[in-house]
Motif scaffolding. Structure first.
Motif, PDB file in Angstrom:
ATOM      1  N   TRP A 301       7.308 -44.190   6.323  1.00 45.08           N
ATOM      2  CA  TRP A 301       6.043 -44.602   6.953  1.00 45.08           C
ATOM      3  C   TRP A 301       5.103 -45.239   5.929  1.00 45.08           C
ATOM      4  O   TRP A 301       4.437 -46.235   6.229  1.00 45.08           O
ATOM      5  N   SER A 435       7.202 -50.020  15.116  1.00 51.89           N
ATOM      6  CA  SER A 435       6.292 -49.270  15.983  1.00 51.89           C
ATOM      7  C   SER A 435       4.977 -49.997  16.112  1.00 51.89           C
ATOM      8  O   SER A 435       4.648 -50.892  15.337  1.00 51.89           O
ATOM      9  N   GLY A 436       4.191 -49.604  17.105  1.00 52.03           N
ATOM     10  CA  GLY A 436       2.872 -50.198  17.312  1.00 52.03           C
ATOM     11  C   GLY A 436       2.933 -51.366  18.275  1.00 52.03           C
ATOM     12  O   GLY A 436       3.989 -51.826  18.705  1.00 52.03           O
ATOM     13  N   GLU A 437       1.762 -51.855  18.619  1.00 53.37           N
ATOM     14  CA  GLU A 437       1.678 -52.979  19.533  1.00 53.37           C
ATOM     15  C   GLU A 437       2.207 -54.259  18.900  1.00 53.37           C
ATOM     16  O   GLU A 437       2.746 -55.124  19.569  1.00 53.37           O
ATOM     17  N   GLU A 439       4.745 -55.309  16.304  1.00 50.60           N
ATOM     18  CA  GLU A 439       5.842 -54.861  15.466  1.00 50.60           C
ATOM     19  C   GLU A 439       6.351 -55.993  14.589  1.00 50.60           C
ATOM     20  O   GLU A 439       5.943 -57.146  14.731  1.00 50.60           O
ATOM     21  N   ARG A 583       1.556 -41.531   9.659  1.00 50.10           N
ATOM     22  CA  ARG A 583       2.386 -41.678  10.864  1.00 50.10           C
ATOM     23  C   ARG A 583       1.960 -42.917  11.646  1.00 50.10           C
ATOM     24  O   ARG A 583       0.762 -43.137  11.873  1.00 50.10           O
ATOM     25  N   PRO A 584       2.904 -43.750  12.103  1.00 50.28           N
ATOM     26  CA  PRO A 584       2.544 -44.905  12.924  1.00 50.28           C
ATOM     27  C   PRO A 584       1.819 -44.479  14.195  1.00 50.28           C
ATOM     28  O   PRO A 584       2.201 -43.524  14.862  1.00 50.28           O
ATOM     29  N   GLY A 585       0.734 -45.182  14.497  1.00 47.49           N
ATOM     30  CA  GLY A 585      -0.062 -44.851  15.661  1.00 47.49           C
ATOM     31  C   GLY A 585      -1.226 -43.938  15.365  1.00 47.49           C
ATOM     32  O   GLY A 585      -2.088 -43.740  16.230  1.00 47.49           O
ATOM     33  N   GLU A 588      -4.894 -45.119   9.791  1.00 43.39           N
ATOM     34  CA  GLU A 588      -4.221 -45.951   8.802  1.00 43.39           C
ATOM     35  C   GLU A 588      -5.201 -46.389   7.728  1.00 43.39           C
ATOM     36  O   GLU A 588      -6.367 -46.631   8.002  1.00 43.39           O
ATOM     37  N   ASP A 654      -7.887 -47.061  15.416  1.00 44.62           N
ATOM     38  CA  ASP A 654      -7.389 -48.078  16.332  1.00 44.62           C
ATOM     39  C   ASP A 654      -7.406 -49.407  15.597  1.00 44.62           C
ATOM     40  O   ASP A 654      -8.468 -49.960  15.338  1.00 44.62           O
ATOM     41  N   ARG A 656      -6.581 -52.308  16.596  1.00 42.94           N
ATOM     42  CA  ARG A 656      -6.773 -53.518  17.392  1.00 42.94           C
ATOM     43  C   ARG A 656      -8.234 -53.847  17.604  1.00 42.94           C
ATOM     44  O   ARG A 656      -8.590 -54.995  17.806  1.00 42.94           O
TER      45      ARG A 656
END
Length: 683
Positions: A301, A435-437, A439, A583-585, A588, A654, A656
């Motif tokens: 990760w 992973s994630g929106e 990738e 961890r992804p999501g 970060e 988040d 995004r």
């Protein structure tokens, strides 16, 4: 007709042979009982020689009044040659000389030999490490792996954390006990060579034994330990579950022993496995209070975050590995109850608050108006443990009022990634990259491992849509001819993976370094495409030093798990914190341009930048490009000179959406730094 001799009648010589064998067998058994039996044999021989010599002297000489006096005379000659000059007559002098020589051979020689052998065997038994220790509140490490030396070094160098941990356990002395199937002296020699000035022999005990046998675990007094660490080993096997099977067996043995003994104050158990799946199995095997850390997956990760946002791996390196760097702490917050998160930046001058630990769950990057409640603990970033509890409750709180919040979009550019080599970490890395929106656009794998085997493991460990991102190529990364078929200009990031198919870490690192040199040669010869970013995974720290000061990122995948285990051992809450950050999501760590906050060039107090970031939905950890030794947590009142190259190290949840100062343009599509060197907005 005469009598016939029976064929089964034993012959006299055969009976004597049998009797002789029986006598030698019993004599051997008697001598092998130990030093006491041998001393009894010597005493019996001395007595026999004294009696025989005394009888001969009394019978053939008239100088003795009786047998007791003659026997005493023989014993004195047997033990001390100085009496030889007192004898008179040829026979008596000859007899005393024979007795004295026999005394030298039997009394002195045999006695010295027996005592020397006993002393040698005793020292050998002590050096073998089978004597149980008697200690309390020590730290036990199960097994000698390529993690153990780094764990011991971290324990001996992290004085503040260790003192706090020991104080909570009711002791002040750090002692580490290691249980291993290797020879104790070999382990001590390796530790002394590897730790250097941090080596403290008085604070170390090594015992020999198997970690799945309770009687061997008792050699390190594990029931009375303050913590038990179960590290894994990169040099054990090449399959995905090989090391996990060893760890699960150890956890089962420890769990059964704990349930049978039911200690009043059981030790903290911290174990290492490869993935979340195996962590669940490990917790079930132990069935007790434990922290089972999926270190392989967490390393993957971290590497995936560095691919998405170059530079984050260096931040993780400081948080985990740098001895004089900043660390994460979980500190009490009773005195801050009722205060908002926005105020904390002004009240804690030398630390940065990353979030709140509430009911055991981390709330990273909380809202500015989030209020500290009873029972909360602060997740802080600081260079020293004492800085996390230095509060200035009467400090002036200046919250900016001219910031208008609104949402913006932060866009990640999909990456094209090339993996050179194969190991069991690759499926976890693919899972994290996909992973994630947003990738990764493409992941190519170039290795000698058969494609069928790779696909089987990837499809088992990754969802189908992530496995679909992968293309496979077969070849040798140390071969210039094989690598020459790849188009490196198509990739944003190239990762050289340390193989787990070799017997030792040194062999794996040698192949990885050779592959990197081959890649560098091809890149230098080709000037018709842009150079991708390069990351190299190294297992041994001394080999990582060979690649320092190069234009690449060095990933010490064996050191990171060691440091993770040690920090979780000293601060159990850090397991959840690190898991949330990598961890992804989850939360970060990102490195962004300072224009994200709409700031012009100039001088700012760090706390001013913190407040700006909080209003934008970010937690500011530090500033890069400010000519500082460490970019993290410079301090509330530190002056920050923002220039055109200044970058912010922030924590977001988040990725995004975020909030921005109204002084910025009405709409910004912020693009993180990429390997294509895309133009970035400047201050």
């Amino acid at each position: 007709m005469g009598f016939r001799k029976r064929r089964d009648a034993p012959r006299v010589p055969a009976v004597l042979d049998r009797l002789s064998l029986w006598f030698r067998y019993e004599f051997e058994r008697f001598l092998m009982r130990g030093p006491l039996s041998r001393l009894l044999l010597v005493a019996w021989l001395i007595g026999l020689i004294s009696v025989v010599g005394g009888v001969l002297g009394h019978v053939y000489s008239d100088q003795f009044s009786g047998f007791p006096e003659a026997i005493w005379w023989a014993f004195l000659r047997l033990t001390d040659p100085g009496y030889l000059g007192d004898d008179r007559g040829v026979f008596l002098r000859t007899l005393s000389t024979v007795i004295t020589v026999g005394g030298y051979v039997i009394f002195l020689g045999a006695l010295v030999a027996i005592m020397t052998q006993w002393f040698t065997s005793t020292m050998g038994a002590l050096a073998s490490g089978v004597t149980p220790i008697v200690r309390r509140n020590h730290i036990v490490i199960i097994g000698w792996t390529n993690r153990t030396a780094a764990i011991v070094n971290e324990l001996f160098s992290s004085s503040g954390r260790v003192k706090r941990f020991l104080r909570l356990r009711g002791t002040s002395e750090l002692h580490v006990a290691i249980l291993s199937e290797r020879k104790p002296q070999e382990i001590l020699d390796e530790l002394e060579l590897g730790l250097g000035s941090h080596f403290r022999k008085s604070a170390l005990t090594v015992r020999h034994g198997s970690p799945i046998r309770v009687e061997h675990l008792e050699r390190v007094d594990f029931l009375r330990a303050s913590a038990i660490l179960v590290p894994s080993d990169d040099e054990r096997g090449s399959g995905w579950t090989t090391r996990d099977e060893d760890a699960v067996k150890v956890l089962m043995a420890l769990g059964q022993a704990m349930r049978e003994a039911a200690p009043e104050n059981p030790p903290v158990l911290v174990a290492e496995v490869s993935s979340d799946e195996k962590a669940a199995v490990g917790r079930r095997a132990y069935r007790g209070d434990s922290e089972v850390v999926p270190t392989e997956q967490m390393v993957a990760w971290m590497l995936a975050q560095d691919v998405k946002c170059p530079g984050t791996l260096a931040i993780f390196d400081e948080l985990l590995a740098q001895p004089d760097g900043h660390r994460l702490y979980v500190s009490p917050a009773q005195r801050l109850v009722g205060r908002s998160v926005e105020e904390l930046a002004h009240l804690i001058p030398q630390a940065v608050v990353l979030g709140i630990l509430r009911d055991g769950l981390p709330i990273a990057n909380p809202r500015p108006d989030e209020v500290v409640v009873e029972g909360d603990r602060l997740i802080t970033l600081a260079s020293d443990l004492r800085d996390t509890t230095r509060f200035e409750l009467d400090a002036q709180v200046m919250i900016p009022t001219d910031v208008v919040e609104r949402e913006i979009e932060i866009v990640d550019e999909p990456r094209r990634v090339l993996l050179l080599g194969w190991s069991r970490k690759v499926p976890a890395l693919i899972d994290a990259l996909g992973s994630g929106e947003l990738e990764a656009a493409q992941i190519d794998i170039f290795a000698l491992t058969p494609i069928v085997e790779r696909e089987r493991l990837i499809h088992r460990m990754c969802p189908h849509r992530r496995a679909a991102l992968v293309r496979h190529f077969e070849g040798d990364m140390t071969s210039r001819r094989d690598l020459g078929h790849l188009e490196f200009g198509e990739y944003d990031h190239v990762i050289l993976v340390a193989s787990d198919r070799f017997e030792t870490d040194a062999e794996s690192d040698a192949r990885t370094i050779l592959g990197w040199l081959t890649l560098e040669e091809l890149l230098e010869r080709s000037h018709d495409f842009r150079r991708p970013r390069i990351s190299v995974e190294i297992l041994r720290s001394e080999n990582a030093e060979l690649l320092q000061r190069r234009e690449l990122t060095v990933v010490q995948s064996a050191a990171i798990p060691s440091l993770l285990l040690t920090q979780v051992c000293l601060y159990r809450e850090l397991h959840a914190v690190f898991d949330d950050i990598v961890r992804p999501g989850g939360a970060e760590i990102r490195i962004v341009k300072a224009t994200l906050l709409g700031l012009a060039r100039g001088s700012y107090r760090f706390v001013e930048l913190q407040n700006r970031a909080q209003r934008a939905g970010l937690t500011l950890l530090g500033v890069r490009g400010n000519n500082t030794t460490s970019p993290l947590a410079p301090g509330r009142d530190a002056r920050i000179e923002l220039g055109r190259d200044s970058e912010l190290i922030v924590l977001l949840v988040d990725q995004r959406t975020s909030k921005l100062d109204s002084s910025a343009p009405p709409s910004i599509a912020y693009q993180l730094p990429t390997a294509s060197r895309a133009a970035q907005p400047e201050i």
